[in-house]
Design an enzyme around this catalytic site. Structure first.
Site, PDB file in Angstrom:
ATOM      1  N   GLN A 220      -4.768  -2.317   9.798  1.00  0.00           N
ATOM      2  CA  GLN A 220      -4.367  -3.542   9.119  1.00  0.00           C
ATOM      3  C   GLN A 220      -4.864  -4.768   9.889  1.00  0.00           C
ATOM      4  OE1 GLN A 220      -2.646  -3.429   6.123  1.00  0.00           O
ATOM      5  NE2 GLN A 220      -3.227  -5.582   6.049  1.00  0.00           N
TER       6      GLN A 220
ATOM      7  N   LYS B 277       0.828  -1.208   0.000  1.00  0.00           N
ATOM      8  CA  LYS B 277       0.000   0.000   0.000  1.00  0.00           C
ATOM      9  C   LYS B 277       0.862   1.259   0.000  1.00  0.00           C
ATOM     10  CE  LYS B 277      -3.606  -2.487   2.443  1.00  0.00           C
ATOM     11  NZ  LYS B 277      -4.143  -2.851   3.756  1.00  0.00           N
TER      12      LYS B 277
ATOM     13  N   ASP C 172     -11.690   1.257   4.050  1.00  0.00           N
ATOM     14  CA  ASP C 172     -11.883  -0.192   3.993  1.00  0.00           C
ATOM     15  C   ASP C 172     -13.331  -0.596   4.284  1.00  0.00           C
ATOM     16  OD1 ASP C 172      -9.947  -1.925   3.085  1.00  0.00           O
ATOM     17  OD2 ASP C 172      -8.900  -2.090   4.986  1.00  0.00           O
TER      18      ASP C 172
END
Length: 282
Positions: free
Chosen positions: A95, A52, A118
């Site tokens: 994460q 990323k 997300d």
């Protein structure tokens, strides 16, 4: 003839399309910024974090990585809250997996829907269910984008979504239903999976069970999107038994190299969208 979707190529196309939008934002003093939080990341998480970072910096998105592993959980909450209220931050991701944290969802729920690139907070999922999402979750968005860029029209198709996890299956089901797509859902409680998959024109699997989707489950000439991933003896494997089904389908996404790269691209697209919504009124 079976066509294999090239997720890496599609991801590069999306990233290239984002660059001029990022440049326009910078011209008016806004630099899109993504903050990636980790808490006791494992080696696979560290690989995704680096991926990323590379893609973000390549197209001009400011990227900050914060490892909170050595802080107390109270400090984690305080740090997340500061980021949530920081107007210069346009996207926040935590994460996964969040290892050894008492209530991982409480950490995700601090992220405001406008920065939840997300789409993992409870509020973001609820907004999506009611077709009011500020941002569409990255992985389901990547799946729909893969199909779109592969010239697949979802209208008039039956789509089976296998797996109802919060990261992919459940939000994808909401998104497809919001698009008025005929959607069939299956999860671990489904007794006869073939009864669902054999009705489908498109099968999207996101269970993390390697080799779950075999040729006997797949209609001739169907389309398969493999959004599952698990590590088997150090090798990434998808839900689909690729070699078993490949000669039976018209279109299939591989693992790796299918949904994954496009997910990163759509995550960064969400950061840009969030930054664009942050432009002050003239």
């Amino acid at each position: 003839m079976t066509h294999i979707i090239d997720g890496k190529k599609i991801a590069l196309e999306i990233l290239a399309e984002l660059k001029p939008h990022i440049e326009q934002l910078k011209e008016i003093g806004i630099t899109p910024k993504l903050v990636n939080i980790a808490y006791n990341p494992d080696s696979r998480s560290e690989m995704y974090i680096e991926m990323k970072r590379q893609q973000a910096e390549k197209i001009g998105i400011e990227y900050e990585y914060i490892d909170l592993s050595d802080t107390t959980q109270a400090d984690c909450i305080q740090r997340m809250t500061l980021l949530a209220n920081n107007n210069s931050v346009h996207g926040i991701i935590v994460q996964l997996p969040i290892n050894d944290y008492d209530d991982p969802q409480s950490l995700l729920n601090i992220i405001p829907p406008s920065k939840d690139v997300d789409g993992l907070s409870d509020q973001s999922l609820l907004d999506l269910q009611h077709n009011q999402a500020k941002l569409q979750p990255a992985t389901p968005l990547a799946i729909i984008e893969l199909l779109k860029r592969s010239a697949v029209d979802l209208q008039g198709k039956k789509v089976a979504v296998i797996g109802q996890g919060k990261l992919v299956g459940k939000p994808l089901g909401y998104m497809l239903q919001n698009l008025n797509v005929d959607t069939l859902l299956a999860d671990a409680s489904t007794v006869d999976l073939a009864k669902i998959t054999q009705q489908a024109d498109i099968i999207i699997s996101a269970t993390g069970q390697p080799g779950l989707i075999t040729a006997d489950l797949v209609p001739q000439g169907s389309i398969i999107i493999d959004a599952g991933i698990a590590e088997v003896e150090g090798v990434a494997k998808g839900d689909v038994d690729f070699n078993d089904v490949k000669n039976k389908v018209n279109l299939i996404s591989p693992v790796p190299g299918g949904v994954g790269p496009v997910t990163v691209a759509m995550l960064l697209s969400n950061v840009v969208t969030s930054a664009q919504k942050n432009i002050p009124d003239q």
